[in-house]
Design a protein around this motif. Sequence first.
Motif, PDB file in Angstrom:
ATOM      1  N   ILE A   1     -45.856  -5.338 -13.787  1.00 38.18           N
ATOM      2  CA  ILE A   1     -45.391  -6.329 -13.141  1.00 38.18           C
ATOM      3  C   ILE A   1     -43.794  -6.682 -13.432  1.00 38.18           C
ATOM      4  O   ILE A   1     -43.411  -6.535 -14.447  1.00 38.18           O
ATOM      5  N   LEU A   2     -42.958  -6.747 -12.156  1.00 38.30           N
ATOM      6  CA  LEU A   2     -41.724  -7.082 -12.164  1.00 38.30           C
ATOM      7  C   LEU A   2     -41.605  -8.580 -11.858  1.00 38.30           C
ATOM      8  O   LEU A   2     -41.919  -9.395 -10.925  1.00 38.30           O
ATOM      9  N   LEU A   3     -41.138  -9.458 -12.915  1.00 39.31           N
ATOM     10  CA  LEU A   3     -40.923 -10.788 -12.935  1.00 39.31           C
ATOM     11  C   LEU A   3     -39.558 -11.205 -12.657  1.00 39.31           C
ATOM     12  O   LEU A   3     -38.789 -11.038 -13.603  1.00 39.31           O
TER      13      LEU A   3
ATOM     14  N   GLY B   1     -53.036  -8.644 -20.422  1.00 35.98           N
ATOM     15  CA  GLY B   1     -53.165  -7.326 -20.440  1.00 35.98           C
ATOM     16  C   GLY B   1     -52.269  -6.602 -19.389  1.00 35.98           C
ATOM     17  O   GLY B   1     -52.130  -5.203 -19.380  1.00 35.98           O
ATOM     18  N   TYR B   2     -51.386  -7.126 -18.518  1.00 40.13           N
ATOM     19  CA  TYR B   2     -50.429  -6.611 -18.037  1.00 40.13           C
ATOM     20  C   TYR B   2     -49.060  -6.180 -18.696  1.00 40.13           C
ATOM     21  O   TYR B   2     -48.555  -7.029 -19.813  1.00 40.13           O
ATOM     22  N   GLU B   3     -48.223  -5.154 -18.147  1.00 42.66           N
ATOM     23  CA  GLU B   3     -46.920  -4.902 -18.587  1.00 42.66           C
ATOM     24  C   GLU B   3     -46.006  -5.835 -17.826  1.00 42.66           C
ATOM     25  O   GLU B   3     -46.122  -5.472 -16.528  1.00 42.66           O
ATOM     26  N   VAL B   4     -45.183  -6.467 -18.374  1.00 42.67           N
ATOM     27  CA  VAL B   4     -44.225  -7.198 -17.470  1.00 42.67           C
ATOM     28  C   VAL B   4     -42.836  -6.978 -18.010  1.00 42.67           C
ATOM     29  O   VAL B   4     -42.201  -6.756 -19.052  1.00 42.67           O
ATOM     30  N   LYS B   5     -41.983  -6.579 -16.822  1.00 45.40           N
ATOM     31  CA  LYS B   5     -40.653  -6.726 -17.204  1.00 45.40           C
ATOM     32  C   LYS B   5     -39.699  -7.857 -16.374  1.00 45.40           C
ATOM     33  O   LYS B   5     -40.167  -8.249 -15.366  1.00 45.40           O
TER      34      LYS B   5
ATOM     35  N   ALA C   1     -36.680  -9.706 -15.152  1.00 46.58           N
ATOM     36  CA  ALA C   1     -35.236 -10.049 -14.601  1.00 46.58           C
ATOM     37  C   ALA C   1     -34.786 -11.306 -14.255  1.00 46.58           C
ATOM     38  O   ALA C   1     -35.552 -12.074 -13.396  1.00 46.58           O
ATOM     39  N   GLU C   2     -33.790 -11.686 -14.829  1.00 48.74           N
ATOM     40  CA  GLU C   2     -33.176 -13.230 -14.596  1.00 48.74           C
ATOM     41  C   GLU C   2     -32.232 -13.233 -13.525  1.00 48.74           C
ATOM     42  O   GLU C   2     -31.843 -14.530 -13.425  1.00 48.74           O
ATOM     43  N   ASN C   3     -31.958 -12.332 -12.780  1.00 49.48           N
ATOM     44  CA  ASN C   3     -31.030 -12.749 -11.461  1.00 49.48           C
ATOM     45  C   ASN C   3     -31.479 -11.361 -10.470  1.00 49.48           C
ATOM     46  O   ASN C   3     -32.248 -10.402 -10.781  1.00 49.48           O
ATOM     47  N   GLY C   4     -30.999 -11.528  -9.229  1.00 48.74           N
ATOM     48  CA  GLY C   4     -31.449 -10.658  -8.044  1.00 48.74           C
ATOM     49  C   GLY C   4     -30.867  -9.261  -8.476  1.00 48.74           C
ATOM     50  O   GLY C   4     -31.676  -8.267  -8.094  1.00 48.74           O
ATOM     51  N   GLU C   5     -29.740  -9.098  -8.875  1.00 46.32           N
ATOM     52  CA  GLU C   5     -28.975  -7.871  -9.270  1.00 46.32           C
ATOM     53  C   GLU C   5     -29.849  -6.990 -10.139  1.00 46.32           C
ATOM     54  O   GLU C   5     -30.147  -6.153 -10.001  1.00 46.32           O
ATOM     55  N   LEU C   6     -30.119  -7.603 -11.252  1.00 48.80           N
ATOM     56  CA  LEU C   6     -30.827  -7.185 -12.350  1.00 48.80           C
ATOM     57  C   LEU C   6     -32.345  -6.628 -11.713  1.00 48.80           C
ATOM     58  O   LEU C   6     -32.991  -5.580 -12.337  1.00 48.80           O
ATOM     59  N   ALA C   7     -32.745  -7.421 -11.173  1.00 46.61           N
ATOM     60  CA  ALA C   7     -34.002  -7.092 -10.399  1.00 46.61           C
ATOM     61  C   ALA C   7     -34.183  -5.878  -9.696  1.00 46.61           C
ATOM     62  O   ALA C   7     -34.975  -5.124  -9.746  1.00 46.61           O
ATOM     63  N   LEU C   8     -33.048  -5.701  -8.915  1.00 48.66           N
ATOM     64  CA  LEU C   8     -32.967  -4.336  -7.901  1.00 48.66           C
ATOM     65  C   LEU C   8     -32.715  -3.323  -9.054  1.00 48.66           C
ATOM     66  O   LEU C   8     -33.395  -2.376  -8.646  1.00 48.66           O
ATOM     67  N   ARG C   9     -31.954  -3.475  -9.935  1.00 47.85           N
ATOM     68  CA  ARG C   9     -31.716  -2.399 -10.784  1.00 47.85           C
ATOM     69  C   ARG C   9     -32.970  -2.183 -11.464  1.00 47.85           C
ATOM     70  O   ARG C   9     -33.369  -1.036 -11.879  1.00 47.85           O
TER      71      ARG C   9
ATOM     72  N   LEU D   1     -46.831  -4.974  -8.901  1.00 52.23           N
ATOM     73  CA  LEU D   1     -46.490  -6.276  -8.235  1.00 52.23           C
ATOM     74  C   LEU D   1     -45.171  -7.074  -8.731  1.00 52.23           C
ATOM     75  O   LEU D   1     -44.872  -6.640  -9.790  1.00 52.23           O
ATOM     76  N   ILE D   2     -44.691  -7.643  -7.817  1.00 53.13           N
ATOM     77  CA  ILE D   2     -43.266  -8.230  -7.906  1.00 53.13           C
ATOM     78  C   ILE D   2     -43.556  -9.742  -7.701  1.00 53.13           C
ATOM     79  O   ILE D   2     -43.805 -10.114  -6.626  1.00 53.13           O
ATOM     80  N   ILE D   3     -43.367 -10.585  -8.911  1.00 56.27           N
ATOM     81  CA  ILE D   3     -43.243 -12.003  -8.629  1.00 56.27           C
ATOM     82  C   ILE D   3     -41.858 -12.435  -8.566  1.00 56.27           C
ATOM     83  O   ILE D   3     -40.847 -11.985  -9.448  1.00 56.27           O
ATOM     84  N   LEU D   4     -41.432 -12.943  -7.544  1.00 54.62           N
ATOM     85  CA  LEU D   4     -40.027 -12.910  -7.070  1.00 54.62           C
ATOM     86  C   LEU D   4     -39.702 -14.450  -6.829  1.00 54.62           C
ATOM     87  O   LEU D   4     -40.308 -15.213  -5.705  1.00 54.62           O
ATOM     88  N   ASP D   5     -38.728 -15.183  -7.817  1.00 51.02           N
ATOM     89  CA  ASP D   5     -38.263 -16.706  -7.389  1.00 51.02           C
ATOM     90  C   ASP D   5     -37.295 -16.522  -6.258  1.00 51.02           C
ATOM     91  O   ASP D   5     -36.569 -15.335  -6.089  1.00 51.02           O
ATOM     92  N   ILE D   6     -37.325 -17.394  -5.529  1.00 49.24           N
ATOM     93  CA  ILE D   6     -36.281 -17.501  -4.284  1.00 49.24           C
ATOM     94  C   ILE D   6     -34.998 -18.070  -4.741  1.00 49.24           C
ATOM     95  O   ILE D   6     -33.935 -17.275  -4.396  1.00 49.24           O
TER      96      ILE D   6
END
Length: 238
Positions: free
Chosen positions: A10-12, A31-35, A37-45, A55-60
């Motif tokens: 999961i990308l959080l 039991g999930y592996e979680v990465k 990202a604290e901002n949008g740029e880092l999320a894309l990277r 799965l991607i959990i994405l704050d707006i």
Amino acid sequence: MTGESSKKKILLVEDEKHLAFTLSYNLEAEGYEVKVAENGELALRRYQQEGPFDLIILDIMLPEIDGFEVARRIRAIDKTTGILMLTARATENDILSGLAIGADDYLTKPFILQELMLRVKRMLERSGMMIKANTTRKLVSGHIELDLDNLELKSVNGTYQITSLEAELLGEFLQNPQKILTREHLLKTVWGSSGRIETRTVDNFIMRIRKYIDLPNSESYILTVRGKGYKFQPPTSP
Ligand code: CA
């Protein structure tokens, strides 16, 4: 032991440190592996370098590149990874834009942790199902042709790459012609949502599906049954 690789990834994307910590802690406990990202740029990277994710959990509301833009960029190259949006402002517009960009579901802040865990579980089960299927599952009704495995939809309007949630929802209608399907039924079977019912999610997805399959200036194939739900009226001729 099957090791790390069997874990769902999961990308959080969340800039509120406390919330990001709580969520990743609880998701990892499941039991999930979680990465994170604290901002949008880092999320894309992270998406590019550490993917694929299940799965991607994405704050707006994020600094600089917001969640809408992150979703837009990801959806431009990836139609299938589930996106669960987190929104602090539950305005109709926010929800509509999120779903229009290709988010599969959303939760309004503040939310109950259990509800988030349930949604995550259900979304991951669905993506697993889509990958596991090895025979092509096709549903055809008149000019509407839905390929559930390749997430391809053909109609008189054209050929579309759709999301797995759109495919499941349309599939439910194609398999139940002339039957009234309530919003609660659709939320349960397609989204797996229990507890708080957010019927607007269903309505927004129906709008999207209608755009794909309906002929301009004619009655929709998915009829609104006032006070009850929706009914699929199959096209009469191809
Ligand atoms: Ca935020």
